[in-house]
Design a protein around this motif. Structure first.
Motif, mmCIF file in Angstrom:
data_model
loop_
_atom_site.group_PDB
_atom_site.id
_atom_site.type_symbol
_atom_site.label_atom_id
_atom_site.label_comp_id
_atom_site.label_asym_id
_atom_site.label_seq_id
_atom_site.Cartn_x
_atom_site.Cartn_y
_atom_site.Cartn_z
ATOM 1 N N UNK A 38 0.770 -1.316 0.024
ATOM 2 C CA UNK A 38 0.112 -0.083 0.048
ATOM 3 C C UNK A 38 0.822 1.248 0.070
ATOM 4 N N UNK A 39 2.051 1.213 1.104
ATOM 5 C CA UNK A 39 2.873 2.396 0.689
ATOM 6 C C UNK A 39 3.526 2.578 -0.277
ATOM 7 N N UNK A 40 4.116 1.734 -0.988
ATOM 8 C CA UNK A 40 4.442 1.602 -2.344
ATOM 9 C C UNK A 40 3.652 2.107 -3.512
ATOM 10 N N UNK A 41 2.636 1.640 -3.542
ATOM 11 C CA UNK A 41 1.612 2.287 -4.251
ATOM 12 C C UNK A 41 1.186 3.572 -4.256
ATOM 13 N N UNK A 42 1.123 4.003 -2.936
ATOM 14 C CA UNK A 42 0.890 5.392 -2.840
ATOM 15 C C UNK A 42 2.012 6.343 -3.307
ATOM 16 N N UNK A 43 3.285 5.761 -2.914
ATOM 17 C CA UNK A 43 4.466 6.511 -3.378
ATOM 18 C C UNK A 43 4.518 6.506 -4.997
ATOM 19 N N UNK A 44 4.057 5.597 -5.649
ATOM 20 C CA UNK A 44 3.835 5.476 -7.143
ATOM 21 C C UNK A 44 3.113 6.394 -7.567
ATOM 22 N N UNK A 45 1.971 6.492 -6.986
ATOM 23 C CA UNK A 45 0.763 7.130 -7.553
ATOM 24 C C UNK A 45 1.118 8.695 -7.164
ATOM 25 N N UNK A 46 1.799 9.128 -6.196
ATOM 26 C CA UNK A 46 2.250 10.546 -6.055
ATOM 27 C C UNK A 46 3.101 10.908 -7.204
ATOM 28 N N UNK A 47 4.335 9.781 -7.469
ATOM 29 C CA UNK A 47 5.287 10.392 -8.543
ATOM 30 C C UNK A 47 4.619 10.456 -9.753
ATOM 31 N N UNK A 48 3.661 9.651 -9.879
ATOM 32 C CA UNK A 48 2.708 9.814 -11.566
ATOM 33 C C UNK A 48 2.109 10.974 -11.596
ATOM 34 N N UNK A 49 1.558 11.563 -10.224
ATOM 35 C CA UNK A 49 0.500 12.764 -10.167
ATOM 36 C C UNK A 49 1.738 13.791 -10.506
ATOM 37 N N UNK A 50 2.873 13.902 -9.774
ATOM 38 C CA UNK A 50 4.003 14.883 -9.919
ATOM 39 C C UNK A 50 4.223 14.917 -11.509
ATOM 40 N N UNK A 51 4.492 13.894 -12.021
ATOM 41 C CA UNK A 51 4.957 13.904 -13.573
ATOM 42 C C UNK A 51 4.087 14.488 -14.465
ATOM 43 N N UNK A 52 2.853 14.158 -14.161
ATOM 44 C CA UNK A 52 1.479 14.553 -15.037
ATOM 45 C C UNK A 52 1.560 16.168 -14.870
ATOM 46 N N UNK A 53 1.571 16.581 -13.573
ATOM 47 C CA UNK A 53 1.583 18.074 -13.234
ATOM 48 C C UNK A 53 2.620 18.761 -14.099
ATOM 49 N N UNK A 54 3.912 18.280 -13.981
ATOM 50 C CA UNK A 54 4.981 18.562 -14.901
ATOM 51 C C UNK A 54 4.695 18.748 -16.295
ATOM 52 N N UNK A 55 4.166 17.498 -16.803
ATOM 53 C CA UNK A 55 3.755 17.432 -18.288
ATOM 54 C C UNK A 55 2.974 18.481 -18.566
ATOM 55 N N UNK A 56 1.873 18.704 -17.705
ATOM 56 C CA UNK A 56 0.893 19.722 -17.975
ATOM 57 C C UNK A 56 1.264 21.268 -18.003
ATOM 58 N N UNK A 57 2.323 21.491 -16.980
ATOM 59 C CA UNK A 57 2.910 22.966 -16.756
ATOM 60 C C UNK A 57 4.057 23.327 -17.969
ATOM 61 N N UNK A 58 4.589 22.251 -18.489
ATOM 62 C CA UNK A 58 5.418 22.648 -19.327
ATOM 63 C C UNK A 58 4.649 23.032 -21.034
ATOM 64 N N UNK A 59 5.207 23.850 -21.397
ATOM 65 C CA UNK A 59 4.291 24.321 -22.849
ATOM 66 C C UNK A 59 4.469 23.331 -23.758
ATOM 67 N N UNK A 60 3.432 22.961 -24.463
ATOM 68 C CA UNK A 60 3.736 22.077 -25.477
ATOM 69 C C UNK A 60 4.734 22.274 -26.849
ATOM 70 N N UNK A 61 5.458 21.779 -27.352
ATOM 71 C CA UNK A 61 6.454 22.149 -28.511
ATOM 72 C C UNK A 61 5.463 21.878 -29.630
ATOM 73 N N UNK A 62 5.610 22.797 -30.617
ATOM 74 C CA UNK A 62 4.602 22.623 -31.984
ATOM 75 C C UNK A 62 5.318 21.206 -32.627
#
Length: 108
Positions: A38-62
């Motif tokens: 459960x702890x590992x799954x929570x850590x993995x989910x947090x990492x995935x959420x952080x990566x998604x936020x970074x992906x959305x925060x970066x402007x998309x290249x044309x």
């Protein structure tokens, strides 16, 4: 006979106690492993959420522009290379997979 019965009873008590202890240890270990999972799954989910936020925060290249069609000289050169590959395949130098891979790279 009473000595035999006492020995059988003692063996039954020991075996029953060992089984109960073994089951308790197994349940405890399973609970610990479940907590770790459960702890590992929570850590993995947090990492995935952080990566998604970074992906959305970066402007998309044309999107890259579509390359212009190859010139006639390039096309002729590619056809010659394909013929050479076909000859190598016919001679048994290249396998079908190797030929397909080289063709994909050439036309790619």
């Amino acid at each position: 006979m009473p000595g035999l019965l006492r020995g059988v009873a003692r063996t039954a008590v020991v075996a029953g106690t060992a089984t109960a202890v073994s089951n308790r240890v197994s349940r405890r270990q399973a609970g610990r492993w479940a907590q770790q999972d459960y702890a590992q799954q929570q850590q993995y989910d947090q990492q995935q959420a952080a990566q998604q936020q970074q992906a959305y925060a970066q402007p998309q290249a044309p999107a890259p522009a579509v390359p212009p069609p190859p010139a006639a000289d390039e096309m002729t050169e590619k056809i010659d290379q394909l013929k050479q590959l076909a000859d190598l395949k016919a001679q048994g130098v290249l396998t079908e997979e190797e030929f397909a891979e080289q063709k994909r790279r050439l036309l790619g």
